[in-house]
Design a protein around this motif. Structure first.
Motif, PDB file in Angstrom:
ATOM      1  N   ALA A 216       0.825  -1.203   0.000  1.00 17.37           N
ATOM      2  CA  ALA A 216       0.000   0.000   0.000  1.00 17.37           C
ATOM      3  C   ALA A 216       0.864   1.259   0.000  1.00 17.37           C
ATOM      4  O   ALA A 216       0.550   2.240  -0.693  1.00 17.37           O
ATOM      5  CB  ALA A 216      -0.930  -0.006   1.208  1.00 17.37           C
ATOM      6  N   LEU A 217       1.952   1.245   0.756  1.00 16.63           N
ATOM      7  CA  LEU A 217       2.836   2.411   0.783  1.00 16.63           C
ATOM      8  C   LEU A 217       3.521   2.603  -0.564  1.00 16.63           C
ATOM      9  O   LEU A 217       3.710   3.735  -1.023  1.00 16.63           O
ATOM     10  CB  LEU A 217       3.864   2.267   1.906  1.00 16.63           C
ATOM     11  N   MET A 218       3.889   1.516  -1.224  1.00 19.14           N
ATOM     12  CA  MET A 218       4.442   1.620  -2.576  1.00 19.14           C
ATOM     13  C   MET A 218       3.469   2.336  -3.501  1.00 19.14           C
ATOM     14  O   MET A 218       3.844   3.245  -4.259  1.00 19.14           O
ATOM     15  CB  MET A 218       4.757   0.222  -3.115  1.00 19.14           C
ATOM     16  N   ALA A 219       2.195   1.931  -3.432  1.00 15.69           N
ATOM     17  CA  ALA A 219       1.176   2.538  -4.285  1.00 15.69           C
ATOM     18  C   ALA A 219       0.942   4.000  -3.925  1.00 15.69           C
ATOM     19  O   ALA A 219       0.845   4.868  -4.804  1.00 15.69           O
ATOM     20  CB  ALA A 219      -0.126   1.747  -4.162  1.00 15.69           C
ATOM     21  N   ALA A 220       0.857   4.291  -2.637  1.00 12.02           N
ATOM     22  CA  ALA A 220       0.591   5.656  -2.192  1.00 12.02           C
ATOM     23  C   ALA A 220       1.729   6.593  -2.558  1.00 12.02           C
ATOM     24  O   ALA A 220       1.508   7.751  -2.941  1.00 12.02           O
ATOM     25  CB  ALA A 220       0.357   5.672  -0.691  1.00 12.02           C
ATOM     26  N   LEU A 221       2.951   6.122  -2.443  1.00 16.53           N
ATOM     27  CA  LEU A 221       4.108   6.955  -2.767  1.00 16.53           C
ATOM     28  C   LEU A 221       4.142   7.323  -4.249  1.00 16.53           C
ATOM     29  O   LEU A 221       4.586   8.415  -4.607  1.00 16.53           O
ATOM     30  CB  LEU A 221       5.402   6.239  -2.373  1.00 16.53           C
ATOM     31  N   GLY A 222       3.689   6.396  -5.115  1.00 21.71           N
ATOM     32  CA  GLY A 222       3.667   6.715  -6.540  1.00 21.71           C
ATOM     33  C   GLY A 222       2.777   7.904  -6.827  1.00 21.71           C
ATOM     34  O   GLY A 222       3.154   8.831  -7.553  1.00 21.71           O
ATOM     35  N   GLY A 223       1.599   7.918  -6.238  1.00 18.52           N
ATOM     36  CA  GLY A 223       0.693   9.037  -6.431  1.00 18.52           C
ATOM     37  C   GLY A 223       1.199  10.302  -5.781  1.00 18.52           C
ATOM     38  O   GLY A 223       1.050  11.405  -6.324  1.00 18.52           O
ATOM     39  N   ALA A 224       1.820  10.177  -4.595  1.00 17.67           N
ATOM     40  CA  ALA A 224       2.338  11.347  -3.899  1.00 17.67           C
ATOM     41  C   ALA A 224       3.453  12.010  -4.704  1.00 17.67           C
ATOM     42  O   ALA A 224       3.536  13.232  -4.801  1.00 17.67           O
ATOM     43  CB  ALA A 224       2.850  10.950  -2.513  1.00 17.67           C
ATOM     44  N   ALA A 225       4.323  11.175  -5.300  1.00 23.16           N
ATOM     45  CA  ALA A 225       5.421  11.721  -6.098  1.00 23.16           C
ATOM     46  C   ALA A 225       4.892  12.431  -7.336  1.00 23.16           C
ATOM     47  O   ALA A 225       5.377  13.498  -7.724  1.00 23.16           O
ATOM     48  CB  ALA A 225       6.375  10.601  -6.508  1.00 23.16           C
ATOM     49  N   LEU A 226       3.846  11.843  -7.940  1.00 21.89           N
ATOM     50  CA  LEU A 226       3.277  12.437  -9.149  1.00 21.89           C
ATOM     51  C   LEU A 226       2.612  13.771  -8.841  1.00 21.89           C
ATOM     52  O   LEU A 226       2.721  14.730  -9.601  1.00 21.89           O
ATOM     53  CB  LEU A 226       2.264  11.473  -9.767  1.00 21.89           C
TER      54      LEU A 226
END
Length: 329
Positions: free
Chosen positions: A304-314
């Protein structure tokens, strides 16, 4: 037999033949040949995927499987996808596939399966698991349920499933949640309401996420060391309702100031309650900047953190964007 199912075969124990002179992995097509034709409930297109053993499967391979399953349903019109996978990390891959499924979860079934016994061992559970998985993936009853794990005719939601016994054939469990459904007579019988769909994943997931098991007197420098090594986020496996040793609080505060999210999960089953909503004296890491895992097991909190970080970086939102995303899990 007009429904089409894509079979993605990654090898591992369901395909492994240990017999002398036959050592190797069965292909996707050979896995299908092991099932009586009358038990295959759809037109299956076999596809072999080069992959590491389950216990060493990389995030990039997991992400590749998730993207392939999604595109097969959304872009190629498959009614469902079955992924054969080793049992060691099947629950992680299943959850990552679930997180990335998006609208594909509404249009087709996505089923992961494997085996506890090798391909040509007496009483192998692989062929039966695969036949049940094909039937489940092709059944409209599974639409909207997201990715599931099929084992011993039972269907487990990706969010709930865990490998509870590494030796027994019915090794997977959804406890304390209910089994989502079962396959009987080539059809899906739903037994529970699927968990809510996760928030949309925007951008490519960040694969550099560390998972650290905490213990009394853990050295706080471990947290900063993994960040120095390239980790963009950390999941801490705590205890109880989400407790970690107080000696880590200063490091968690510093990482928050560096915009590095720290998520606290528990080695126990917990409620999906934010750390800040726990009774006084529990979840104290939330007061120094940690984010609660909302009841996810540590390995799934990492996905979940992997997924959340992708959106946060974008979106440029950083740690606060991750907190908001977890708040909608």
């Amino acid at each position: 037999m007009n429904r089409r199912v894509l079979l993605l075969a990654t090898g591992d124990k369901i395909a492994y033949s240990p017999a002398p002179g036959r050592t190797g992995l069965a292909s996707a097509q050979e896995l299908l040949w092991a099932i009586p034709a009358r038990m295959i409930a759809a037109h299956v297109v076999p596809e072999d995927v080069m992959a590491e053993p389950s216990w060493d499967m990389s995030p990039s391979t997991m992400l590749g499987l998730a993207r392939r399953a999604r595109s097969a349903i959304l872009d190629e019109g498959f009614d469902g996808v079955v992924i054969t996978h080793g049992t060691d990390t099947m629950e992680e891959t299943a959850f990552l596939v679930d997180l990335l499924a998006g609208p594909a979860a509404q249009r087709g079934g996505i089923v992961l399966t494997g085996a506890m016994r090798p391909f040509d061992e007496l009483g192998s559970d692989g062929p039966r698991n695969l036949a049940a998985s094909i039937a489940a993936a092709a059944d409209p009853a599974l639409r909207g349920a997201g990715a599931v794990v099929c084992a011993d005719d039972q269907l487990h939601a990706a969010r709930w499933v865990t490998l509870a016994d590494a030796d027994a054939v019915p090794g997977f469990s959804s406890a304390p949640a209910s089994v989502l459904g079962r396959v009987a007579g080539g059809r899906v019988e739903m037994r529970a309401v699927p968990p809510p769909r996760p928030p949309e994943v925007v951008g490519d997931p960040e694969t550099h996420v560390a998972l650290i098991k905490t213990y009394p007197d853990i050295e706080p420098a471990i947290l900063t060391a993994v960040v120095d090594a390239g980790a963009r986020g950390i999941v801490l496996e705590g205890t109880g309702e989400g407790n970690v040793p107080i000696c880590l609080f200063t490091a968690i505060t510093e990482l928050a100031e560096w915009d590095i999210p720290v998520v606290v999960a528990s080695r126990c089953r917990t409620r999906g309650v934010p750390l800040e909503d726990l009774p006084l004296g529990l979840g104290l890491a939330g007061k120094v900047g940690a984010i609660g895992a909302r009841g996810l097991a540590p390995v799934k909190a990492r996905c979940a953190l992997m997924a959340a970080l992708g959106g946060a970086a974008l979106g440029g939102g950083g740690r606060q964007a991750v907190r908001d995303w977890f708040g909608r899990l």
